[in-house]
Design an enzyme around this catalytic site. Sequence first.
Site, PDB file in Angstrom:
ATOM      1  NE  ARG A 102       0.453  10.158  10.028  1.00 29.63           N
ATOM      2  CZ  ARG A 102       0.638   9.324   9.711  1.00 29.63           C
ATOM      3  NH1 ARG A 102      -0.761   8.838   9.699  1.00 29.63           N
ATOM      4  NH2 ARG A 102       1.033   8.255   8.776  1.00 29.63           N
TER       5      ARG A 102
ATOM      6  CE  LYS B 282      -1.613   1.690   3.899  1.00 23.11           C
ATOM      7  NZ  LYS B 282      -1.054   2.897   3.929  1.00 23.11           N
ATOM      8  CG  ASN B 283       2.267   3.019   3.247  1.00 22.66           C
ATOM      9  OD1 ASN B 283       1.004   3.092   3.099  1.00 22.66           O
ATOM     10  ND2 ASN B 283       2.278   2.479   5.210  1.00 22.66           N
TER      11      ASN B 283
ATOM     12  CB  CYS C 185      -4.403  11.130  11.436  1.00 26.95           C
ATOM     13  SG  CYS C 185      -3.232  10.026  11.515  1.00 26.95           S
TER      14      CYS C 185
ATOM     15  NE  ARG D  52      -7.808   4.309   5.078  1.00 22.46           N
ATOM     16  CZ  ARG D  52      -7.013   5.775   5.803  1.00 22.46           C
ATOM     17  NH1 ARG D  52      -7.577   5.926   7.050  1.00 22.46           N
ATOM     18  NH2 ARG D  52      -5.318   6.533   5.199  1.00 22.46           N
TER      19      ARG D  52
ATOM     20  CG  ASP E 140       2.926   1.415   9.392  1.00 25.22           C
ATOM     21  OD1 ASP E 140       3.100   2.156  10.595  1.00 25.22           O
ATOM     22  OD2 ASP E 140       3.436   1.477   8.075  1.00 25.22           O
TER      23      ASP E 140
HETATM   24  N1  EPU Z   1       7.148  14.618  10.625  1.00 26.13           N
HETATM   25  C1  EPU Z   1       6.901  15.844  11.073  1.00 26.13           C
HETATM   26  N2  EPU Z   1       6.911  16.529   9.797  1.00 26.13           N
HETATM   27  C2  EPU Z   1       6.471  16.283   8.540  1.00 26.13           C
HETATM   28  C3  EPU Z   1       6.845  15.165   8.612  1.00 26.13           C
HETATM   29  C4  EPU Z   1       6.545  14.463   9.912  1.00 26.13           C
HETATM   30  O1  EPU Z   1       7.159  16.409  12.233  1.00 26.13           O
HETATM   31  O2  EPU Z   1       6.928  17.082   7.928  1.00 26.13           O
HETATM   32  C5  EPU Z   1       6.883  13.249  11.647  1.00 26.13           C
HETATM   33  C6  EPU Z   1       5.672  12.896  11.858  1.00 26.13           C
HETATM   34  O3  EPU Z   1       4.632  13.277  12.803  1.00 26.13           O
HETATM   35  C7  EPU Z   1       5.879  11.063  12.437  1.00 26.13           C
HETATM   36  C8  EPU Z   1       7.690  11.359  12.186  1.00 26.13           C
HETATM   37  O4  EPU Z   1       8.130  12.101  11.097  1.00 26.13           O
HETATM   38  O5  EPU Z   1       6.302  11.762  13.905  1.00 26.13           O
HETATM   39  C9  EPU Z   1       7.359  10.494  10.731  1.00 26.13           C
HETATM   40  O6  EPU Z   1       6.081  10.562  10.114  1.00 26.13           O
HETATM   41  P1  EPU Z   1       7.243  10.069   8.459  1.00 26.13           P
HETATM   42  O7  EPU Z   1       6.126  11.509   7.333  1.00 26.13           O
HETATM   43  O8  EPU Z   1       7.465   8.927   8.266  1.00 26.13           O
HETATM   44  O9  EPU Z   1       5.175   9.471   7.951  1.00 26.13           O
HETATM   45  P2  EPU Z   1       3.777   9.274   6.795  1.00 26.13           P
HETATM   46  O10 EPU Z   1       4.926   9.941   5.877  1.00 26.13           O
HETATM   47  O11 EPU Z   1       2.966  10.144   7.097  1.00 26.13           O
HETATM   48  C10 EPU Z   1       4.174   6.597   6.371  1.00 26.13           C
HETATM   49  C11 EPU Z   1       3.406   5.782   6.002  1.00 26.13           C
HETATM   50  C12 EPU Z   1       2.883   5.530   7.681  1.00 26.13           C
HETATM   51  C13 EPU Z   1       3.780   5.213   8.265  1.00 26.13           C
HETATM   52  C14 EPU Z   1       5.503   6.685   8.073  1.00 26.13           C
HETATM   53  C15 EPU Z   1       6.575   5.419   9.106  1.00 26.13           C
HETATM   54  C16 EPU Z   1       2.997   6.091   3.737  1.00 26.13           C
HETATM   55  C17 EPU Z   1       1.532   6.670   3.186  1.00 26.13           C
HETATM   56  N3  EPU Z   1       2.372   6.304   5.678  1.00 26.13           N
HETATM   57  O12 EPU Z   1       3.261   7.931   7.293  1.00 26.13           O
HETATM   58  O13 EPU Z   1       1.864   4.591   7.180  1.00 26.13           O
HETATM   59  O14 EPU Z   1       3.375   4.831  10.112  1.00 26.13           O
HETATM   60  O15 EPU Z   1       5.303   6.749   6.939  1.00 26.13           O
HETATM   61  O16 EPU Z   1       7.018   4.810   9.044  1.00 26.13           O
HETATM   62  O17 EPU Z   1       3.791   5.854   3.291  1.00 26.13           O
HETATM   63  C18 EPU Z   1       0.319   2.937   8.059  1.00 26.13           C
HETATM   64  O18 EPU Z   1       0.551   2.136   7.107  1.00 26.13           O
HETATM   65  O19 EPU Z   1      -0.588   2.044   9.049  1.00 26.13           O
HETATM   66  C19 EPU Z   1       0.406   4.190   8.141  1.00 26.13           C
HETATM   67  C20 EPU Z   1       0.749   4.845   9.038  1.00 26.13           C
END
Ligand code: EPU
Length: 439
Positions: free
Chosen positions: A142, A22-23, A137, A417, A325
């Site tokens: 996030r 998915k990701n 969320c 999802r 995850d």
């Molecule tokens: N963060 C910030 N600022 C930003 C972006 C992120 O502070 O601009 C923080 C977030 O709040 C969090 C950390 O950085 O504390 C890491 O978040 P990240 O941005 O890496 O998460 P994401 O890209 O929003 C993806 C996956 C998530 C998975 C996370 C961590 C996708 C679509 N989603 O989310 O997947 O948990 O990386 O590995 O790739 C899931 O599949 O259940 C899921 C939540």
Amino acid sequence: MDRFRVVGPNRLEGRVRAAGAKNAALPALAATLLADAPVVLRGVPGVADMRTMRRLLAHDGVRSAELNGSPLGVSGAGGAAAAAVAGESVLELQPSTGPAPDEAPYELVKTMRASVLVLGPLLARRGHARVSLPGGCAIGVRPIDQHLAGLEALGATVELTAGYVEARAQRLTGAHFRFALPTVTGTENVMMAATLARGTTVLENCAREPEVEDLARLLVAMGASIEGAGEDRITIEGVERLGGADHTILPDRIEGGTYLIAAAATGGDVTVDNLDAEHLAPLLEKLAGAGAVVESGPGWVRVRRDGELLPRDIVTAPHPGFPTDLQAQYMALMTQARGHAAICETVFENRFQHVPELARMGASISVEGNLAKVTGPTRLSGAKVMATDLRASACLVLAGLVAGGETMIDRIYHLDRGYEAMERKLQSLGGRVERIAGP
Ligand code: EPU
């Protein structure tokens, strides 16, 4: 709303196939906004988030069609073997031909945060993007500040108005940018934007997840010049245009890992096909340490357990650390281990919502801040529980498989999802799980 009814205890045994990730599929779909020719994506998982992303792309003028005629999405209960209902799709995405919005509207972003992945591609290709801010969320605040800072470093002007981010740039310009922390979708967004920028972009402190690497493979097949994806430092030479490609989405290590944890939790023997053991190294190490037998070969991983389960602590961290995850599912496993296991969540600030539900099933877990201490083994008993987010839902299904009696899991839409036909895959392993369709 659909529910799952799980009757336990179960012992899982057999083979199951992991779908495309998915990701990885979400950013791959977003990347098609950059192309000026059709892109074919294979192994697109049959999960609800793909429907949402396709709706978003259609809104922005990119049409998608299934080439293999497989129904995309999860349908109701059924007893067919998982292999026959894997539901993965081959999608062909056609670039926009006429004027279309450069936008991710609130209605779509609120159901799926990953909609923010269209920001970089729209901005780079069309010079403008308007994307609803995702808001908080279930698992944490996030923010997307790092996505925005990266795009600003490439020369975009970014404004926040009425709950929307509006970004503009005539043409982005290559730059040096260091992420304040590794962010998966942030790295993907800025990397996609930089592919069409003028000149060289160097990104540092990038997320090193295999999904970032998979996206780079697709972009390179489309004509981009990218080096270092999957490492801390990514270098992108901007090109004038990106064309079509034919790309297979990498296997879902989180889905596969969930079934492997289920094998260990139920004292079972499960082989997951279409899975790369290297991508799951931190989990497999813990499972072996906890007393499971782990074997792997090209494209498959097998986990079985006969003996007692031992407690093993984990600390979640960005890749190559233990994936957040899989934290919830691993916690369900640790309720069956003899002794104390410490589970520390460092990626998201609110990712223990499964704890009170596990406690209702009899688990002994105390939480202090981002540290959960699980004491086992506990004989879990079936109960009515509620899913709060995707991975918490998977944790409750695993707990239900282990527990004696009937577990009813409400709000299965969270699970749908990101898990393709989970009940059918579990049924094919001998799990007594059924979907009860709700109004
Ligand atoms: N963060 C910030 N600022 C930003 C972006 C992120 O502070 O601009 C923080 C977030 O709040 C969090 C950390 O950085 O504390 C890491 O978040 P990240 O941005 O890496 O998460 P994401 O890209 O929003 C993806 C996956 C998530 C998975 C996370 C961590 C996708 C679509 N989603 O989310 O997947 O948990 O990386 O590995 O790739 C899931 O599949 O259940 C899921 C939540």
